[in-house]
Every structure is written in C-alpha cells, then in structure tokens.
Design a protein around this motif. Structure first.
Motif: not given
Length: 117
Positions: A22-23, A26, A59-60
């Motif tokens: 997803r990230y 990060h 996006p974290v």
C-alpha cells in the motif's frame, strides 16, 4: 555487468507485507529507522504532527499499524527499532491522553491501550 538490486520491501517482505503493497516508499523509509538518522527523524516528525496535520490522503503507515510493522520485520538493530517505534507511539499517545476514546478515533483505540500498557 551491472547488478540490479531489489528494493528493500521486495527482498525483506517478499510480498507478504500490507504496508509494502500500500505504501511502498514509506514502508522502505520505516525499514531504515534503526540504521538511518533521517528515517528515524521522519518517524518522529510524523508522530509529533499526526494530530496536527491531515494525513488521510498521504501514503503513509499510520500509528495504528506501527507496533505490528515493527514486530513483523527483521531489523539490523532490533532494540533500536523497538525504541524508535515505542517512542513514536508514546508521542502519539501523549497527545491523546485525557481525551475520551470517541474523540480519538476508533482506529487508534488499540494504540492508546498499547501506549498506556
């Protein structure tokens, strides 16, 4: 001959990490909190500003996932990584201390319990 190196998330997580999927950027920064001062400071800045800035479109990996993230990964310096994530969770939790759970957001309730633990 040039050798291509796999990004950290691919060589360490092998696709089994939700945060990596997803990230990805990060995720890779968080993987460096035990070896890179800039990554560590980035985590601390995120923790300090979590309740002040709107990260809903960023996006974290958020505080609700930090403890699981730390536990699910292999670290060069495990004690340093544990201290970094514990401190970040403590910073987020201190901001929430004294607020009723309904004002903190249901998704952070486990984090509050972990910090107060």
């Amino acid at each position: 001959m040039t050798v291509a190196h796999a990004p950290s998330r691919l060589s360490i997580c092998r696709g089994g990490c939700r945060a990596a999927a997803r990230y990805p950027e990060h995720h890779d920064r968080l993987l460096a909190v035990d070896t890179d001062v800039d990554a560590l400071l980035g985590l601390m800045e995120l923790a300090v500003t979590w309740h002040e800035l709107d990260y809903s479109d960023s996006p974290v990996v958020g505080p609700a996932d930090w403890a699981g993230f730390a536990a699910a990964h292999v670290w060069t310096f495990p004690e340093r990584a544990e201290r970094a994530f514990s401190l970040a969770l403590d910073i987020v939790g201190r901001r929430l201390e004294g607020l009723p759970v309904e004002q903190t957001g249901a998704e952070l309730a486990p984090v509050i319990d972990l910090v107060r633990g």
